[in-house]
Design a protein around this motif. Structure first.
Motif, short mmCIF file in Angstrom:
data_model
loop_
_atom_site.label_atom_id
_atom_site.label_comp_id
_atom_site.label_asym_id
_atom_site.label_seq_id
_atom_site.Cartn_x
_atom_site.Cartn_y
_atom_site.Cartn_z
N SER A 168 1.03 -1.27 0.19
CA SER A 168 -0.21 0.25 0.35
C SER A 168 0.69 1.20 0.24
O SER A 168 0.60 2.54 -0.66
N LYS A 216 -9.93 2.31 2.38
CA LYS A 216 -10.64 2.93 3.73
C LYS A 216 -11.25 2.58 4.72
O LYS A 216 -11.93 1.43 3.70
N LYS A 217 -11.31 2.92 5.94
CA LYS A 217 -12.05 1.41 7.16
C LYS A 217 -13.70 1.39 6.54
O LYS A 217 -13.91 0.54 6.99
N ASP A 218 -14.20 2.73 6.80
CA ASP A 218 -15.77 2.87 6.74
C ASP A 218 -16.42 1.74 5.99
O ASP A 218 -17.00 1.46 6.10
N PRO A 229 -5.02 -5.11 5.14
CA PRO A 229 -5.95 -2.83 5.43
C PRO A 229 -5.28 -1.54 5.65
O PRO A 229 -4.64 -2.13 6.81
N ILE A 230 -5.77 -1.16 5.14
CA ILE A 230 -4.56 0.44 5.17
C ILE A 230 -5.13 0.65 6.67
O ILE A 230 -4.16 1.47 7.18
N PHE A 231 -5.79 0.72 7.02
CA PHE A 231 -6.31 1.22 8.55
C PHE A 231 -5.15 0.20 9.55
O PHE A 231 -4.71 1.39 10.69
N ALA A 232 -4.88 -0.53 9.42
CA ALA A 232 -3.73 -1.20 10.75
C ALA A 232 -2.83 -0.76 10.19
O ALA A 232 -2.18 -1.52 11.06
N THR A 239 0.21 1.15 12.37
CA THR A 239 -1.34 1.58 12.85
C THR A 239 -0.64 1.77 14.36
O THR A 239 -1.20 2.51 15.53
N LEU A 282 -2.77 -0.35 15.57
CA LEU A 282 -4.45 -0.43 14.84
C LEU A 282 -4.73 -1.44 14.62
O LEU A 282 -5.36 -1.95 13.75
N CYS A 316 -6.75 -4.99 12.94
CA CYS A 316 -8.15 -5.42 12.14
C CYS A 316 -8.31 -6.31 14.03
O CYS A 316 -7.84 -7.62 13.86
N SER A 363 -0.32 -4.12 12.02
CA SER A 363 -0.31 -3.90 13.29
C SER A 363 0.28 -4.75 13.60
O SER A 363 -0.38 -6.02 14.82
#
Ligand code: PGA
Length: 237
Positions: free
Chosen positions: A88, A123-125, A154-157, A160, A162, A164, A197
């Protein structure tokens, strides 16, 4: 269970060859694929006995006037067996799209190396299923998917702390396996890894509970004690 794969993505770390050799030695275990920056591949390869070596990227051509790029032919000669493609960070900071990623996978396969194709919602949502499907199907194209390792990240993880949720990651794994089975012959045979993460506390649950066939570990793979624990936890399953 087949031996899970633990891919250590060092990104643009560490700063010196000496540090690289020390970190590599502590991850030198069968089933681990160490992916150092290009500059350290040779030293790391010479240092380890059991771990495999991978690269974090390569170019889509074998040779020519492409200043600053690295060919998969060179990587193979250095002893690499794997190449991470479409991470990513490459998509985000270097504008890599699915078309280029597909070309890279093609040339990596031609060299007899194993591509690790990174996919994940941006994106997460949004639920992200469309992103995942598009990256998977356009990235693999008409190539033989069973020769490609898929890494769901997943990009949000990523980077971070954080991670998944394991249940959520499992849903995405099932979705990916379904897309693979529907679109490719023997598609379900492709290994799917989890990344984002990963640490010593959550590592084994992605394999044991969510059924991933391995992990792509970024930040934690540079921390000697943490990486040792991850390896210990995963291989004592
Ligand atoms: P992270 O990175 O483990 O630091 O989240 C994973 C990756 O980018 O491959």
């Amino acid at each position: 269970m087949e031996n899970p794969l633990i891919v250590a993505n060092w990104k643009m770390n560490p700063q010196t060859t000496e540090e690289a050799k020390t970190i590599a030695l502590s991850s030198d275990r069968k089933g681990v694929v160490i992916c150092p920056p290009f500059a350290f591949i040779k030293s790391v390869k010479e240092r380890v006995k059991k771990a495999e070596i991978g690269a974090q990227n390569c170019f889509s051509e074998k040779k020519g006037a492409f200043t600053g790029e690295t060919s998969p032919v060179m990587l193979k000669k250095l002893g690499c067996r794997y190449v991470i493609i479409g991470h990513s960070e490459r998509r985000e900071y270097f504008g890599e799209n699915n078309n280029l990623i597909n070309k890279k996978i093609k040339v990596v396969l031609k060299e007899g190396l194993t591509p690790i194709l990174c996919i994940g919602e941006m994106k997460k949502d949004t639920g992200g299923m469309d992103d995942i499907k598009e990256q998977l199907v356009e990235g693999v194209g008409d190539l033989q998917v069973k020769k490609i390792i898929i890494a769901y990240e997943p990009i949000f993880a990523i980077g971070t702390n954080l991670p998944c949720d394991v249940e959520e990651a499992e849903k995405k794994k099932v979705f990916i396996k379904n897309v693979l089975a529907k679109n490719y012959s023997k598609g379900e045979q492709a290994a799917v890894l989890y990344g984002g993460s990963v640490n010593s506390k959550n590592a084994s649950s992605y394999i044991k509970k969510a059924g991933f066939q391995g992990l792509l570990v970024g930040g934690a793979s540079l921390k000697i004690k943490e990486m040792k624990k991850i390896i210990e936890n995963v291989y004592s399953l």
